[in-house]
Design a protein around this motif. Structure first.
Motif, PDB file in Angstrom:
ATOM      1  N   ALA A 105       0.819  -1.205   0.000  1.00  0.00           N
ATOM      2  CA  ALA A 105       0.000   0.000   0.000  1.00  0.00           C
ATOM      3  C   ALA A 105       0.856   1.259   0.000  1.00  0.00           C
ATOM      4  O   ALA A 105       0.399   2.326  -0.426  1.00  0.00           O
ATOM      5  N   GLU A 106       2.116   1.166   0.468  1.00  0.00           N
ATOM      6  CA  GLU A 106       3.008   2.327   0.507  1.00  0.00           C
ATOM      7  C   GLU A 106       3.828   2.487  -0.762  1.00  0.00           C
ATOM      8  O   GLU A 106       4.785   3.282  -0.797  1.00  0.00           O
ATOM      9  N   ALA A 107       3.472   1.755  -1.823  1.00  0.00           N
ATOM     10  CA  ALA A 107       4.284   1.807  -3.046  1.00  0.00           C
ATOM     11  C   ALA A 107       4.299   3.198  -3.660  1.00  0.00           C
ATOM     12  O   ALA A 107       5.342   3.678  -4.114  1.00  0.00           O
ATOM     13  N   VAL A 108       3.148   3.871  -3.687  1.00  0.00           N
ATOM     14  CA  VAL A 108       3.078   5.193  -4.323  1.00  0.00           C
ATOM     15  C   VAL A 108       3.945   6.218  -3.603  1.00  0.00           C
ATOM     16  O   VAL A 108       4.771   6.890  -4.240  1.00  0.00           O
ATOM     17  N   PRO A 240      -2.393  -1.110  -4.395  1.00  0.00           N
ATOM     18  CA  PRO A 240      -2.523  -0.727  -5.804  1.00  0.00           C
ATOM     19  C   PRO A 240      -2.296  -1.916  -6.727  1.00  0.00           C
ATOM     20  O   PRO A 240      -1.502  -2.820  -6.420  1.00  0.00           O
ATOM     21  N   THR A 241      -3.001  -1.896  -7.818  1.00  0.00           N
ATOM     22  CA  THR A 241      -2.828  -2.929  -8.842  1.00  0.00           C
ATOM     23  C   THR A 241      -1.870  -2.461  -9.933  1.00  0.00           C
ATOM     24  O   THR A 241      -1.084  -3.243 -10.460  1.00  0.00           O
ATOM     25  N   ASN A 264       8.568  -2.487  -4.248  1.00  0.00           N
ATOM     26  CA  ASN A 264       8.406  -3.639  -3.362  1.00  0.00           C
ATOM     27  C   ASN A 264       9.784  -4.105  -2.906  1.00  0.00           C
ATOM     28  O   ASN A 264      10.375  -5.017  -3.496  1.00  0.00           O
ATOM     29  N   PRO A 265      10.343  -3.459  -1.890  1.00  0.00           N
ATOM     30  CA  PRO A 265      11.703  -3.819  -1.463  1.00  0.00           C
ATOM     31  C   PRO A 265      11.841  -5.270  -1.030  1.00  0.00           C
ATOM     32  O   PRO A 265      12.920  -5.850  -1.172  1.00  0.00           O
TER      33      PRO A 265
END
Length: 416
Positions: A105-108, A240-241, A264-265
Motif C-alpha cells: 500500500a506504501e508503493a506510491v 494498488p494494482t 516492493n523492497p
C-alpha cells in the motif's frame, strides 16, 4: 551535251561521294522518337487506356500502401509526442514459487521519493465489486467492466482527458461518485452525468466519461471511483494494482532500473516494470511487416501490368508490319524501328505510372482524412513508382522492338 551529262554519270558511279551521301540514313533526335511513339499510341486509344490502367493500378497500390503506412507512423509519432514517452507502468508479477505478488500500500509514496520522478498515480482493482445499470440486472451480467479505485492525479499521469462531465477530485472522492472509461461507458450505454449505477451493492452517481487512453488501455474498460469511497463503500484493501510513473525524459532508464526495488523492497523480482510507449512501437513494427506484404502484392499487380504492356506492343508489331516495311523501304534503319517501339512502350508505361501516382496519392489523402491522420506521401515512393514503371516499360517493349527491327522490308510489306 556531253559536258552536261558528265557530272551525272560521275554521280552514279559506285563509290563516289554524292552516291554515298544519298544512301546515308537520316538521323532521328530523341524528340523525334517521342513524337513517333506518341503517334503510335494515339492510333489505338482504347488499348492504350486499358494497358496504362494495368500499370496505374499496380503503381497506385504501391504508393497507397507506402503512404498509408507512413501516415499511420506519423499519427503514432504525433500521439507519442502528445502523450509522452516518459511514462512507466508498475504492476505485480509472480514470485519464484509461482504465486501472484501484491504491491504494498506504501508503493506510491515510496516511488514518489525517487528524484527524477515527476508524477505518480495508481489504480487498484476492487475485488468482488461489479457495476450494473440498476439492481434488477442478474448477477454476473457485468458487461466485463471492472471496478477500480483511482488517485485524484491519475489523468495527468496517464495523459487522459475527460470526454463528458468531470474527473474525481479530492473533495468528491469520498462520496459515491464514479467515472467510466470509454469502453465501459459504451458497454453500459451510459453517458449522462447524474445517472445512478448499482455498484458493489451501493448506488453511485456518474460524474464523467473519459476519452480513450492509448497508454493505459486497461482504464478504458474500468469504472473508476475515489480511493476513500472505495474503502468506505466497497471494502477496498488499499493495495494498488497498477502504478503509473512519469519521469524526466533524460532519466527514464535510470528510474526504470530502480522502480522494482523501490515499489516492493521485499520482493523486487515479483514486480513488473514496462514502458507503454514500447507497445506502440511494437505495433508500428507489426504494421511495417504488413506493409511489406502489401508491397509484395502491389509489385505483383505492377508485374501483371508490365505483361499487359508487353502484350500490347507485340500485337502492335503484328498489326503494323506494313508500316514497318514501308519505313524500312524508305531508309529507316533497324535501330530506328527499335527506338520507335521502345519509345512507345516507355510512353505507355509513363502514362500509367503518372496516373497511378495521382490515384495512389488521392487514396492516401482520402483515407488519412477519414481516419483523422496527417497525410504523408513519401517522395521516394512516388519517384520509385514512376522509375519502376519506366524500367518495366523498357523491358516489356524490348522484345517487340527487336522483333520489329529484324523484319526485312519485303517480308514486312508482304503482310502477315
Amino acid at each position: 551535251m556531253r559536258s552536261g551529262t558528265g557530272p551525272t554519270r560521275a554521280s552514279t558511279r559506285p563509290g563516289t561521294g554524292p552516291a554515298r551521301a544519298a544512301l546515308r540514313p537520316a538521323r532521328l533526335r530523341p524528340a523525334d522518337f517521342v513524337r513517333l511513339g506518341g503517334t503510335g499510341l494515339r492510333t489505338r486509344p482504347l488499348r492504350v487506356f486499358l494497358s496504362a490502367l494495368g500499370i496505374a493500378i499496380g503503381v497506385a497500390a504501391m504508393v497507397a500502401v507506402v503512404g498509408i503506412s507512413s501516415s499511420s507512423r506519423a499519427e503514432v509519432d504525433r500521439r507519442l509526442d502528445a502523450l509522452g514517452t516518459n511514462m512507466l507502468r508498475v504492476a505485480p508479477g509472480q514470485s519464484p514459487d509461482g504465486t501472484t505478488t501484491r504491491l504494498p500500500a506504501e508503493a506510491v509514496p515510496m516511488i514518489r521519493r525517487i528524484g527524477p520522478v515527476q508524477q505518480v498515480a495508481a489504480t487498484g482493482v476492487v475485488k468482488g465489486a461489479a457495476v450494473y445499470r440498476n439492481q434488477h440486472i442478474p448477477v454476473g451480467h457485468t458487461s466485463s467492466v471492472q471496478v477500480a479505485a483511482a488517485d485524484a492525479g491519475l489523468l495527468p499521469a496517464v495523459g487522459g482527458r475527460v470526454r463528458i462531465g468531470r474527473w474525481l477530485t479530492e473533495a468528491t472522492e469520498e462520496y459515491p461518485a464514479v467515472v467510466l472509461g470509454a469502453q465501459a461507458a459504451r458497454r453500459l450505454d451510459v453517458y449522462t452525468p447524474g445517472t445512478r449505477l448499482w455498484l458493489g451493492g451501493t448506488w453511485f452517481s456518474l460524474v464523467g466519461v473519459l476519452q480513450p487512453v492509448p497508454l493505459a488501455p486497461e482504464i478504458d474498460g474500468s469504472a473508476l471511483v475515489g480511493r476513500q469511497s472505495a474503502r468506505t463503500y466497497l471494502g477496498f484493501d488499499g493495495h494498488p494494482t497498477t502504478v503509473y510513473v512519469r519521469a524526466r525524459d533524460d532519466r527514464v532508464n535510470q528510474v526504470r532500473s530502480v522502480l522494482a526495488a523501490t515499489a516492493n523492497p521485499e520482493k523486487p523480482s515479483g514486480v513488473l516494470v514496462s514502458r507503454p510507449s514500447d507497445a506502440l512501437a511494437a505495433r508500428e513494427a507489426t504494421e511495417s511487416t504488413l506493409t511489406g506484404l502489401l508491397l509484395g502484392l502491389g509489385s505483383v499487380a505492377l508485374l501483371v501490368g508490365g505483361v499487359g504492356v508487353g502484350n500490347t506492343m507485340v500485337i502492335s508489331v503484328l498489326e503494323r508490319r506494313p508500316e514497318i516495311g514501308l519505313r524500312r523501304a524508305l531508309g529507316a534503319t533497324s535501330g530506328q524501328i527499335r527506338g520507335q517501339f521502345v519509345s512507345e512502350s516507355l510512353l505507355l508505361s509513363a502514362l500509367g505510372g503518372l496516373g497511378g501516382t495521382v490515384l495512389g496519392t488521392a487514396i492516401i489523402a482520402v483515407f488519412a482524412s477519414l481516419r483523422g491522420w496527417p497525410t504523408h506521401v513519401p517522395v521516394w515512393a512516388t519517384a520509385a513508382g514512376v522509375a519502376v514503371t519506366l524500367v518495366i516499360g523498357a523491358l516489356a517493349g524490348l522484345y517487340p522492338a527487336i522483333r520489329a527491327g529484324r523484319l526485312a522490308p519485303t517480308e514486312a510489306l508482304a503482310g502477315p
